[in-house]
Design an enzyme around this catalytic site. Structure first.
Site, mmCIF file in Angstrom:
data_model
loop_
_atom_site.group_PDB
_atom_site.id
_atom_site.type_symbol
_atom_site.label_atom_id
_atom_site.label_comp_id
_atom_site.label_asym_id
_atom_site.label_seq_id
_atom_site.Cartn_x
_atom_site.Cartn_y
_atom_site.Cartn_z
ATOM 1 N N ASP A 110 0.859 -1.185 0.000
ATOM 2 C CA ASP A 110 0.000 0.000 0.000
ATOM 3 C C ASP A 110 0.897 1.237 0.000
ATOM 4 O O ASP A 110 1.421 1.625 -1.040
ATOM 5 C CB ASP A 110 -0.926 -0.048 1.216
ATOM 6 C CG ASP A 110 -2.022 1.014 1.181
ATOM 7 O OD1 ASP A 110 -1.964 1.922 0.327
ATOM 8 O OD2 ASP A 110 -2.944 0.945 2.008
ATOM 9 N N LYS A 138 -1.193 -1.937 -4.487
ATOM 10 C CA LYS A 138 -2.072 -0.759 -4.468
ATOM 11 C C LYS A 138 -1.208 0.476 -4.757
ATOM 12 O O LYS A 138 -0.772 1.202 -3.862
ATOM 13 C CB LYS A 138 -2.769 -0.625 -3.110
ATOM 14 C CG LYS A 138 -3.829 0.458 -3.065
ATOM 15 C CD LYS A 138 -4.391 0.654 -1.657
ATOM 16 C CE LYS A 138 -5.281 -0.487 -1.239
ATOM 17 N NZ LYS A 138 -5.976 -0.183 0.056
ATOM 18 N N PHE A 159 -10.685 -0.474 0.391
ATOM 19 C CA PHE A 159 -10.450 -1.346 1.531
ATOM 20 C C PHE A 159 -10.900 -2.747 1.167
ATOM 21 O O PHE A 159 -12.091 -2.996 0.962
ATOM 22 C CB PHE A 159 -11.214 -0.834 2.753
ATOM 23 C CG PHE A 159 -10.973 -1.650 3.998
ATOM 24 C CD1 PHE A 159 -9.712 -2.116 4.316
ATOM 25 C CD2 PHE A 159 -12.023 -1.946 4.859
ATOM 26 C CE1 PHE A 159 -9.493 -2.865 5.456
ATOM 27 C CE2 PHE A 159 -11.817 -2.685 6.002
ATOM 28 C CZ PHE A 159 -10.544 -3.145 6.307
ATOM 29 N N ARG A 172 -10.476 -13.133 7.251
ATOM 30 C CA ARG A 172 -9.292 -13.531 6.487
ATOM 31 C C ARG A 172 -9.555 -14.814 5.700
ATOM 32 O O ARG A 172 -8.883 -15.099 4.714
ATOM 33 C CB ARG A 172 -8.102 -13.777 7.418
ATOM 34 C CG ARG A 172 -7.549 -12.548 8.130
ATOM 35 C CD ARG A 172 -6.263 -12.924 8.860
ATOM 36 N NE ARG A 172 -5.787 -11.899 9.773
ATOM 37 C CZ ARG A 172 -5.022 -10.871 9.437
ATOM 38 N NH1 ARG A 172 -4.670 -10.728 8.174
ATOM 39 N NH2 ARG A 172 -4.618 -9.997 10.335
#
Length: 200
Positions: A110, A138, A159, A172
């Site tokens: 990220d 990302k 998200f 998860r």
């Protein structure tokens, strides 16, 4: 199969994930096969817990090169959905990595801050080479100069949950990656059983 109500839409299903991971595992195996100076013909895979677990499990099925598997816990999220920008090593490696060739297995890049920190730390500890494979990249979230050596899929600045990605350690285990419905999340009752979920 019904999607979890907190999934707005699926980005990548399990078949897509496995096929792409298999492709990369073969490519990376070939890369290491062609290197002439890998110590003991052995690569240390360093999984960044906890999000790497499903991806690393699939990757290991198809990675055809001598390897050891080790893990670190490094976090800059600590339960929130946005990075604090301050990486902390919560679980370090318990083996010497001096002159070793390392492949970091990450769930997502990220901001890049955490992974850049880990990469520099591993070199500081004596690693000879440090490569990175990430499940998702990302790029929109990047705050430092960092690129994975290999990655499976691009993802926008959303998200995501499932297949290793969590909300406060939950979900998860979803067999796909999807975009979280933030509006539903605000009022979601985690105590509900499946038969009481509202799929509307």
């Amino acid at each position: 199969m019904k999607l979890h109500p907190l999934i707005k839409n699926v980005l990548y299903n399990f078949d897509q994930i496995e096929e792409r991971t298999k492709e990369l595992a073969k490519e990376i195996s070939k890369y290491y096969d062609e290197q002439e100076d890998i110590q003991d013909n052995n690569v240390l895979l360093v999984g960044i817990l906890k999000g790497c677990v499903p991806f690393m499990g699939v990757f290991l099925k198809y990675f055809d090169y001598n390897c050891e598997t080790h893990y670190m816990v490094v976090s800059s999220y600590l339960g929130s959905t946005k990075s604090s920008g301050e990486p902390k090593i919560l679980l370090d490696l318990n083996v010497s990595i001096k002159d070793k060739d390392i492949l970091i297995v990450e769930d997502i890049i990220d901001s890049g801050i955490t992974l850049k920190y880990v990469k520099e730390y591993l070199f500081f500890k004596g690693a000879k080479t440090v490569k990175i494979i990430s499940f998702l990249d990302k790029k929109e979230g990047r705050k430092v100069e960092l690129k994975p050596d290999w990655y499976c899929f691009d993802v926008k600045n959303e998200f995501v949950i499932g297949f290793g990605f969590d909300i406060n350690e939950k979900l998860r285990n979803l067999p796909y990656v999807g975009v979280c419905d933030i509006e539903k999340l605000e009022t979601w009752d985690w105590t509900l059983k499946k038969e009481d979920w509202d799929y509307s």
